[in-house]
Design a protein around this motif. Structure first.
Motif, PDB file in Angstrom:
ATOM      1  N   LYS A   1      80.091  88.243  -8.007  1.00  0.00           N
ATOM      2  CA  LYS A   1      78.783  88.748  -7.598  1.00  0.00           C
ATOM      3  C   LYS A   1      78.124  87.744  -6.654  1.00  0.00           C
ATOM      4  CE  LYS A   1      77.971  91.345 -11.867  1.00  0.00           C
ATOM      5  NZ  LYS A   1      77.109  91.481 -13.072  1.00  0.00           N
TER       6      LYS A   1
ATOM      7  N   GLY B   1      75.148  86.955  -6.198  1.00  0.00           N
ATOM      8  CA  GLY B   1      74.085  86.201  -6.841  1.00  0.00           C
ATOM      9  C   GLY B   1      74.560  85.242  -7.912  1.00  0.00           C
ATOM     10  N   ASP B   2      75.862  85.255  -8.206  1.00  0.00           N
ATOM     11  CA  ASP B   2      76.414  84.322  -9.188  1.00  0.00           C
ATOM     12  C   ASP B   2      76.965  83.061  -8.524  1.00  0.00           C
ATOM     13  OD1 ASP B   2      75.772  85.857 -11.358  1.00  0.00           O
ATOM     14  OD2 ASP B   2      77.758  86.770 -11.568  1.00  0.00           O
TER      15      ASP B   2
ATOM     16  N   PHE C   1      77.556  82.464  -4.427  1.00  0.00           N
ATOM     17  CA  PHE C   1      77.685  83.015  -3.075  1.00  0.00           C
ATOM     18  C   PHE C   1      78.738  82.270  -2.262  1.00  0.00           C
ATOM     19  CE2 PHE C   1      76.229  83.992   1.305  1.00  0.00           C
ATOM     20  CZ  PHE C   1      76.289  85.372   1.216  1.00  0.00           C
TER      21      PHE C   1
ATOM     22  N   ASN D   1      74.923  77.275  -2.161  1.00  0.00           N
ATOM     23  CA  ASN D   1      74.241  77.892  -3.296  1.00  0.00           C
ATOM     24  C   ASN D   1      72.864  77.282  -3.570  1.00  0.00           C
ATOM     25  OD1 ASN D   1      76.539  79.391  -3.502  1.00  0.00           O
ATOM     26  ND2 ASN D   1      77.236  78.537  -5.450  1.00  0.00           N
TER      27      ASN D   1
ATOM     28  N   TYR E   1      67.758  86.826  -1.750  1.00  0.00           N
ATOM     29  CA  TYR E   1      67.657  87.666  -2.948  1.00  0.00           C
ATOM     30  C   TYR E   1      67.572  89.139  -2.539  1.00  0.00           C
ATOM     31  CZ  TYR E   1      66.677  83.599  -5.973  1.00  0.00           C
ATOM     32  OH  TYR E   1      66.750  82.425  -6.688  1.00  0.00           O
TER      33      TYR E   1
ATOM     34  N   VAL F   1      69.749  90.179  -5.647  1.00  0.00           N
ATOM     35  CA  VAL F   1      69.948  89.181  -6.700  1.00  0.00           C
ATOM     36  C   VAL F   1      68.931  89.423  -7.817  1.00  0.00           C
ATOM     37  CG1 VAL F   1      69.984  86.721  -7.254  1.00  0.00           C
ATOM     38  CG2 VAL F   1      70.836  87.509  -5.032  1.00  0.00           C
ATOM     39  N   LYS F   2      69.453  89.513  -9.038  1.00  0.00           N
ATOM     40  CA  LYS F   2      68.624  89.825 -10.205  1.00  0.00           C
ATOM     41  C   LYS F   2      68.482  88.611 -11.128  1.00  0.00           C
ATOM     42  CE  LYS F   2      68.434  94.268  -9.139  1.00  0.00           C
ATOM     43  NZ  LYS F   2      67.174  94.886  -8.642  1.00  0.00           N
TER      44      LYS F   2
ATOM     45  N   ASN G   1      71.588  87.137 -12.656  1.00  0.00           N
ATOM     46  CA  ASN G   1      72.556  86.391 -11.849  1.00  0.00           C
ATOM     47  C   ASN G   1      72.376  84.880 -12.025  1.00  0.00           C
ATOM     48  OD1 ASN G   1      72.071  88.958  -9.511  1.00  0.00           O
ATOM     49  ND2 ASN G   1      74.064  88.525 -10.438  1.00  0.00           N
TER      50      ASN G   1
ATOM     51  N   PHE H   1      69.903  82.840  -9.816  1.00  0.00           N
ATOM     52  CA  PHE H   1      68.514  83.288  -9.812  1.00  0.00           C
ATOM     53  C   PHE H   1      67.546  82.174 -10.214  1.00  0.00           C
ATOM     54  CE2 PHE H   1      64.709  85.027 -11.785  1.00  0.00           C
ATOM     55  CZ  PHE H   1      64.318  86.010 -10.870  1.00  0.00           C
TER      56      PHE H   1
END
Length: 669
Positions: A35, A37-38, A40, A637, A647, A652-653, A656, A659
């Protein structure tokens, strides 16, 4: 500067109208199992990372500093060509070609063994007391063989228009003071490898194994005593603490064993004062010159000299040098002789070789395109300063004045360095090195007490790098970095602004990082802040230190947030300002997808591509201990965690890993 805001607003309007239509360059190789957002960095680079081996002759592969490997292949091609041609004596082609050819003549180098340094070792044998020791040290500085004294000429931090004498801590053989005091297994292995290296150097110059081992222990003990006086890398970030103008007359009284007056006379430095960056080192050295027996100092100077030239002698010395560095970096196999010589010519005749490189690889159109990018990012920076909610109007005005005063250097110098005093012959490699080093020193010493030449460059045109020089208030982008993945004159704006645009923003931010912010627009260390604004600035700098100190590499080794804060600050703001500049372009203001990716997504993917690096664990450990930049993964990151448009671009939540709550995202500039 009265109407600076109106001026920048006019430039903003102009910049949006000059955006050029560029081809769309494909972005491929995304790992969609990760992901964005985990992680990049790995989302963009994982497939490349897994599929790309590190060449045996290198400690890493990919972008950034490791692009200098293919650069050396380019330079080697140029050098192979000119070394076989016939050129007028004294021409740059003759000098770089014959220098290269002399170093490629390994048969002659092998026959000579360590003969080239025997006269220097004999001079060490002739040392009888502290004054003769210091005379030797001074004379060797003039040919590039430094040991216990350092000397340089550069701008005065309090009067940046004039060159003064500077001296810094020196004298140790390991990369940093901390290597002498850590007891973890990897560091102990490096300590032992260093001792083995020292012992080997003595054996190669005729000393028996048992005595060589004892000599290595003596030298290591001197090294360790010296290291106790060294400031740490974090302490050396203190601009004010590293400026200590001292009268030579006072130093003579305080440090009589060093004998500053005679030392400076012997190196040709006519000055009655000198800036001692780390005084504790020279206080320690003054004592050690007396407490350490002369015989031990002679061993130390021999080891220092042999080590300094080990890569330039016969194969046995080259092997010893490599075996030590192998433990430090993890590099498995020695570089080819051609690659070594490409680096040597670049180091010693860099602007001569640079002229040939630029002619072949750097078109004028690329320089013009880069100038537009730099100007647009600079304009975006001014707008960001105007929008800051923590800075007063008076400090904003000063910041924009400093920003507007920045000198921008792109590609290569306007005036090339003169190598007429360097004598290069095709069959005398070691003597060629000495001639180049001696000529370089004479150029350096001639600057003492003279006005600063602000056209001077401090890197070669072919090097993949960029830098900010606070004492000149300048940013510099050599031709070497102006290639993919950083810059492509034919690529669309998303890739160029996410690539070289981020680098431009990064270098501009060094003008305003924890160190650069202490220099005024003229390059002097001088306060231009209100007390309240500087307190706000420092609190935000501390946020950067705190955040990056939570990041780890390898077996949970933490990033040193205080050591890397300047570079991390520049990364965070560099991405933010490059994004703003991108939004000034036609593509940035549009929503047209390319390869199914929005303009914003392509911008952030380009950011990840430019730090696409894979390195050996040993080299990563060396990096984390000594490099003021965070490792590449965190150069991607870390800043993106603080970039709200990222985001939004990748949805991005909170669930993640990258975040951060909006209130915790760091904005300095």
């Amino acid at each position: 500067m009265k109407n600076i805001l109106i001026f920048f607003l006019a430039l903003f309007t102009f910049s949006t109208s000059i955006a050029q239509e560029k081809k769309a360059t494909e972005i491929s190789g995304l790992d969609t199992t990760i992901k964005p957002g985990d992680n990049f960095f790995m989302y963009v680079n994982k497939k490349w990372y897994d599929a790309t081996p590190i060449p045996a002759t290198q400690a890493g592969v990919g972008a950034y500093m490791f692009m200098n490997y293919p650069q050396r292949m380019r330079l080697q091609g140029i050098l192979e060509s000119v070394s076989k041609g016939q050129f007028p004596a004294g021409s740059i082609e003759q000098k770089v070609g014959d220098f290269y050819a002399s170093g490629m003549d390994t048969i002659t180098i092998e026959k000579r063994g360590y003969e080239p340094i025997k006269p220097t070792l004999a001079k060490i044998d002739a040392i009888r007391d502290i004054p003769s020791l210091m005379t030797f040290v001074a004379n060797e500085i003039k040919v590039g063989n430094g040991s216990i004294m350092s000397f340089g000429v550069g701008p005065d931090d309090k009067n940046s228009s004039m060159n003064i004498a500077h001296s810094y801590q020196t004298g140790i053989g390991l990369p940093d003071r901390d290597y002498y005091f850590k007891s973890d297994a990897p560091t102990v292995a490096i300590q032992n490898a260093y001792k083995t290296y020292l012992s080997t150097l003595f054996q190669l110059t005729g000393t028996d194994a048992a005595t060589s081992k004892k000599n290595a222990e003596i030298i290591y003990d001197i090294d360790r005593q010296i290291a106790t006086s060294h400031k740490t890398r974090v302490e050396r970030r203190d601009v004010h603490a590293n400026y200590n103008m001292m009268a030579i007359a006072d130093l003579e009284k305080k440090q009589p064993n060093i004998g500053w007056k005679v030392f400076l006379k012997n190196i040709g430095a006519q000055t009655d004062s000198i800036d001692i960056a780390q005084p504790a080192y020279y206080e320690k050295l003054n004592g050690l010159l007396k407490s350490v027996p002369i015989q031990n100092w002679k061993l130390y100077l021999k080891a220092s000299t042999i080590s300094s030239y080990s890569g330039d002698l016969s194969k046995a010395f080259v092997n010893a040098d490599f075996n030590f560095n192998k433990v430090l970096s993890g590099q498995a196999v020695q570089k080819t002789r051609g690659e070594i010589m490409a680096s040597a010519v670049d180091n010693h005749l860099g602007e001569a070789l640079g002229q040939l490189y630029v002619k072949k690889y750097f078109p004028e159109a690329a320089k013009k395109r880069m100038a537009v990018l730099v100007d647009n990012v600079q304009k975006a920076y001014a707008a960001r300063i105007d929008k800051l909610d923590w800075m007063s109007l008076i400090t904003k005005q000063k910041a924009k004045e400093k920003l507007a005063a920045i000198t921008k250097k792109i590609g290569y110098p306007d005036q090339w360095k003169d190598y007429s005093k360097v004598n290069i012959l095709i069959d005398t490699y070691f003597e060629n090195l000495m001639s180049a080093s001696a000529a370089d020193y004479q150029i350096e010493i001639a600057k003492l007490g003279k006005p600063v030449d602000k056209s001077e460059w401090f890197t070669t045109p072919s090097t993949v790098t960029a830098y900010n020089n606070p004492s000149a208030n300048e940013i510099v982008f050599p031709a070497g970095i102006l290639q993919s993945p950083y810059f492509d004159n034919d690529a669309d704006d998303a890739l160029n602004y996410g690539g070289i645009g981020m680098v431009i923003g990064h270098e501009l931010t060094h003008t305003f990082d924890d160190q650069g912010a202490q220099y005024d627009k003229e390059g002097n260390v001088k306060n231009w802040w209100t007390k309240e604004d500087y307190a706000q600035f420092k609190s935000r700098i501390q946020q950067v230190i705190d955040l990056y100190s939570t990041f780890t590499v390898l077996d949970n080794i933490p990033i040193n947030g205080a050591m890397t804060v300047g570079e991390n600050t520049a990364d965070i703001a560099g991405i933010a300002v490059a994004y703003d500049a991108f939004k000034m372009t036609k593509e940035g203001q549009g929503s047209t997808k390319i390869d199914g990716l929005t303009p914003d997504q392509r911008f952030f993917m380009s950011v990840a591509k430019i730090w696409k690096v894979k390195m050996k664990d040993e080299f990563l450990r060396l990096w984390i201990n000594n490099n003021p930049h965070s490792p590449p993964l965190w150069r991607v990151n870390g800043p993106l965690m603080n970039t709200t448009p990222f985001y939004e671009a990748f949805d991005v939540k909170e669930s993640n890993k990258m975040f951060l709550p909006k209130k915790d995202r760091i904005t300095i500039w």
